[in-house]
Design an enzyme around this catalytic site. Structure first.
Site, short mmCIF file in Angstrom:
data_model
loop_
_atom_site.label_atom_id
_atom_site.label_comp_id
_atom_site.label_asym_id
_atom_site.label_seq_id
_atom_site.Cartn_x
_atom_site.Cartn_y
_atom_site.Cartn_z
N GLU A 1 35.56 7.91 15.11
CA GLU A 1 35.78 8.48 16.44
C GLU A 1 35.04 9.81 16.56
O GLU A 1 35.57 10.85 16.13
CB GLU A 1 37.27 8.71 16.69
CG GLU A 1 38.11 7.46 16.59
CD GLU A 1 39.41 7.58 17.39
OE1 GLU A 1 39.61 6.76 18.29
OE2 GLU A 1 40.20 8.51 17.12
N SER B 1 36.33 6.98 24.30
CA SER B 1 35.95 6.59 25.66
C SER B 1 35.57 5.11 25.79
O SER B 1 34.69 4.76 26.58
CB SER B 1 34.83 7.48 26.20
OG SER B 1 35.28 8.82 26.32
N GLY C 1 38.09 11.07 24.98
CA GLY C 1 38.65 11.54 26.25
C GLY C 1 37.63 12.22 27.16
O GLY C 1 38.00 12.87 28.13
N LYS D 1 48.86 8.28 22.09
CA LYS D 1 48.94 9.75 21.92
C LYS D 1 50.30 10.26 22.44
O LYS D 1 51.29 9.56 22.32
CB LYS D 1 47.73 10.42 22.58
CG LYS D 1 46.41 9.79 22.13
CD LYS D 1 45.18 10.56 22.52
CE LYS D 1 43.94 9.84 22.00
NZ LYS D 1 42.70 10.57 22.23
N HIS E 1 43.75 11.55 12.64
CA HIS E 1 43.10 11.59 13.95
C HIS E 1 42.54 13.00 14.18
O HIS E 1 43.13 13.98 13.73
CB HIS E 1 44.10 11.23 15.05
CG HIS E 1 43.44 10.99 16.37
ND1 HIS E 1 43.01 12.03 17.18
CD2 HIS E 1 43.10 9.84 17.01
CE1 HIS E 1 42.44 11.51 18.27
NE2 HIS E 1 42.48 10.19 18.19
N GLU F 1 42.64 14.86 16.60
CA GLU F 1 43.59 15.78 17.26
C GLU F 1 44.59 16.33 16.25
O GLU F 1 45.06 17.47 16.38
CB GLU F 1 44.28 15.04 18.42
CG GLU F 1 43.29 14.84 19.58
CD GLU F 1 43.50 13.60 20.41
OE1 GLU F 1 44.58 12.99 20.32
OE2 GLU F 1 42.57 13.22 21.16
N ASN G 1 45.97 3.72 21.07
CA ASN G 1 46.64 4.96 20.66
C ASN G 1 47.14 5.65 21.93
O ASN G 1 46.35 6.18 22.70
CB ASN G 1 45.63 5.84 19.91
CG ASN G 1 46.19 7.21 19.57
OD1 ASN G 1 47.38 7.46 19.73
ND2 ASN G 1 45.34 8.10 19.09
P1 13P Z 1 39.95 7.84 24.46
O1 13P Z 1 39.78 6.35 24.42
O2 13P Z 1 40.93 8.30 25.48
O3 13P Z 1 38.63 8.53 24.50
O4 13P Z 1 40.62 8.25 23.04
C1 13P Z 1 40.08 7.75 21.88
C2 13P Z 1 40.99 8.09 20.76
O5 13P Z 1 41.12 9.23 20.38
C3 13P Z 1 41.76 7.00 20.17
O6 13P Z 1 42.41 7.42 19.00
#
Ligand code: 13P
Length: 247
Positions: free
Chosen positions: A161, A207, A167, A11, A91, A93, A9
């Site tokens: 997640e 992560s 992150g 983002k 997601h 976010e 992803n």
């Molecule tokens: P990270 O791998 O950067 O922690 O992000 C995970 C994520 O949100 C994937 O959708």
């Protein structure tokens, strides 16, 4: 047998110059021993399809409606037209930044299916919810509310997640991941029956990197990963894919 899936992803990261990473990824994995999926920003989808035709692509969100007066939104049909075969939905976010709730994620999943896109439905608890002992309840409620009744192993992937692991470099223990994935598997089997419940893939996300991928992929009911930061560079994503192939 569920085929493993390594999904990236990107983002809100990436412009045309980052397409070289996709070509490098395709070159590094000419015959991957796991399914791959890269979800770049929508602006890159059609160029990504041209740059790396062998790599399946996904969007990061779609609207629940097929078309209409929704300025700035993207429909499932548009994603498909641009070269996507899947779309990430719900997601954390999106849930945080855009107030997306389970019912909306469910509608978006059905919109994705209408276009033949696989819905990658994301769920996961916050740190406060985990510390309160509510992780399983929260994830179970999101799973139930976000996943439509007609889910199958072909049209749906679930990504667990934990919000506090995204992150942050902070990862749940393998015991915590195992407990959650076993629980989610049981919930899927209880709702959809043995065949479908066991066919829907469960990804872990938060992560994931080369250094922790192998131990995460060894956990029961972890069928792959949804990777953010470490999917942006082929050199970072490749060892994760290899770890999954060897799991
Ligand atoms: P990270 O791998 O950067 O922690 O992000 C995970 C994520 O949100 C994937 O959708």
């Amino acid at each position: 047998m569920r085929r493993k899936l390594a999904a990236g992803n990107w983002k809100m990261n990436g412009t045309g110059e980052n397409l070289a990473e996709l070509s490098a990824l395709a070159k590094a994995h000419p015959e991957p021993g796991a399914d791959l999926l890269i979800c770049p920003p929508a602006t890159l989808l059609s160029r990504a399809a041209a740059a790396a035709p062998s790599i399946p692509l996904g969007g990061q969100d779609c609207h629940a409606s097929a078309s209409g007066a929704h300025t700035g939104d993207i429909s499932a049909e548009m994603l498909k037209d641009a070269g996507a075969s899947a779309v990430i939905l719900g997601h954390s976010e999106r849930r945080t930044d855009h107030g997306e709730a389970d019912a909306e994620v469910r509608s978006k999943s059905e919109a994705a299916w209408q276009q033949g896109l696989t819905a990658v439905i994301c769920i996961g608890e916050t740190l406060a919810e985990r510390e309160a002992g509510d992780a399983l309840t929260v994830a179970g409620t999101q799973l139930a509310g976000s996943t439509p009744d007609a889910a199958t192993g072909a049209n749906t992937v679930i990504a667990y997640e934990p919000v506090w692991a995204i992150g942050t470099g902070r990862v749940p223990t393998v015991e915590q991941i195992g407990e959650m994935h076993d629980f989610l598997r049981a919930e899927l089997v209880s709702r959809f029956g043995e065949a479908t419940g066991n066919a829907i893939r469960l990804l872990y996300g938060g992560s994931v990197k080369a250094s922790n991928a192998a131990e995460i992929f060894a956990v029961n009911n972890v069928d792959g990963a949804l990777v953010g930061g470490a999917s942006l560079k082929a050199a970072d994503f490749t060892p994760i894919i290899t770890a999954l192939e060897n799991a």
